[in-house]
Design a protein around this motif. Structure first.
Motif, PDB file in Angstrom:
ATOM      1  N   LEU A  63     -45.968 -16.638 -18.466  1.00 27.77           N
ATOM      2  CA  LEU A  63     -44.841 -15.868 -17.941  1.00 27.77           C
ATOM      3  C   LEU A  63     -43.560 -16.194 -18.718  1.00 27.77           C
ATOM      4  N   ALA A 161     -39.125 -18.771 -15.306  1.00 29.35           N
ATOM      5  CA  ALA A 161     -40.506 -18.531 -14.870  1.00 29.35           C
ATOM      6  C   ALA A 161     -40.860 -19.403 -13.672  1.00 29.35           C
ATOM      7  N   TRP A 164     -38.924 -18.053 -10.668  1.00 34.76           N
ATOM      8  CA  TRP A 164     -39.429 -16.739 -10.282  1.00 34.76           C
ATOM      9  C   TRP A 164     -40.741 -16.872  -9.515  1.00 34.76           C
ATOM     10  N   SER A 165     -41.585 -17.793  -9.924  1.00 36.58           N
ATOM     11  CA  SER A 165     -42.878 -17.969  -9.257  1.00 36.58           C
ATOM     12  C   SER A 165     -42.726 -18.527  -7.848  1.00 36.58           C
TER      13      SER A 165
END
Length: 167
Positions: A63, A161, A164-165
């Motif tokens: 990602l 990333a 965001w996860s």
């Protein structure tokens, strides 16, 4: 020439214009190769089969790279900063421009993602990332500010990333 460019040139001169720069370049070449793309693919494959935590780290890295690579290409081609000239160069760079350092960006991206999953390894991971970046300077293909920009790009994309996860 602005102050950053002057400082960058001075740092390059100190790092490259000395009698043992060839032996330094041999070591730097080896370190730099640990930051090449194919080794990341091998690492990802090895991690993928280890367990859930490791698979999650691979997915976070993918990602982060999905964001970092287009940004890297955009910045590199928009800024078009020429690589150091008039100084020893010990490898042939893969492209024409220097800012940001792609090897440094990728190394800091991986160090940040892996450190989030394996915090005990963080000092070793970030030491490796710093060495990859330094190797690019010592090989004569980047300025110090290219490395700083690469480190910020890679770490920033990795943090994005990871955040965001968790959202």
């Amino acid at each position: 020439m602005n102050k950053i460019q002057q400082w960058d040139l001075q740092v390059c001169r100190v790092c490259l214009l000395h009698p043992y720069n060839r032996s330094q370049a041999r070591i730097s070449r080896l370190i730099s190769r640990t930051g090449d793309g194919p080794l990341y693919a091998v690492l990802a494959a090895l991690l993928w089969w280890q367990g859930e935590v490791e698979r999650e780290a691979v997915l976070m890295a993918l990602l982060a790279f999905a964001l970092e690579l287009p940004l890297y290409l955009l910045l590199k081609n928009a800024l078009r900063r020429q690589r150091p000239v008039g100084l020893p160069v010990f490898i042939t760079p893969s492209d024409r421009y220097s800012l940001p350092s792609g090897h440094t960006a990728a190394a800091f991206l991986m160090a940040t993602v892996l450190a989030a999953s394996f915090p005990l390894w963080a000092p070793l991971l970030f030491t490796w990332a710093i060495l990859v970046g330094a190797s690019r300077l010592l090989l004569g293909v980047h300025y110090l500010s290219d490395l700083v920009a690469g480190a910020l790009l890679g770490s920033g994309c990795a943090l994005w990333a990871l955040n965001w996860s968790q959202a």
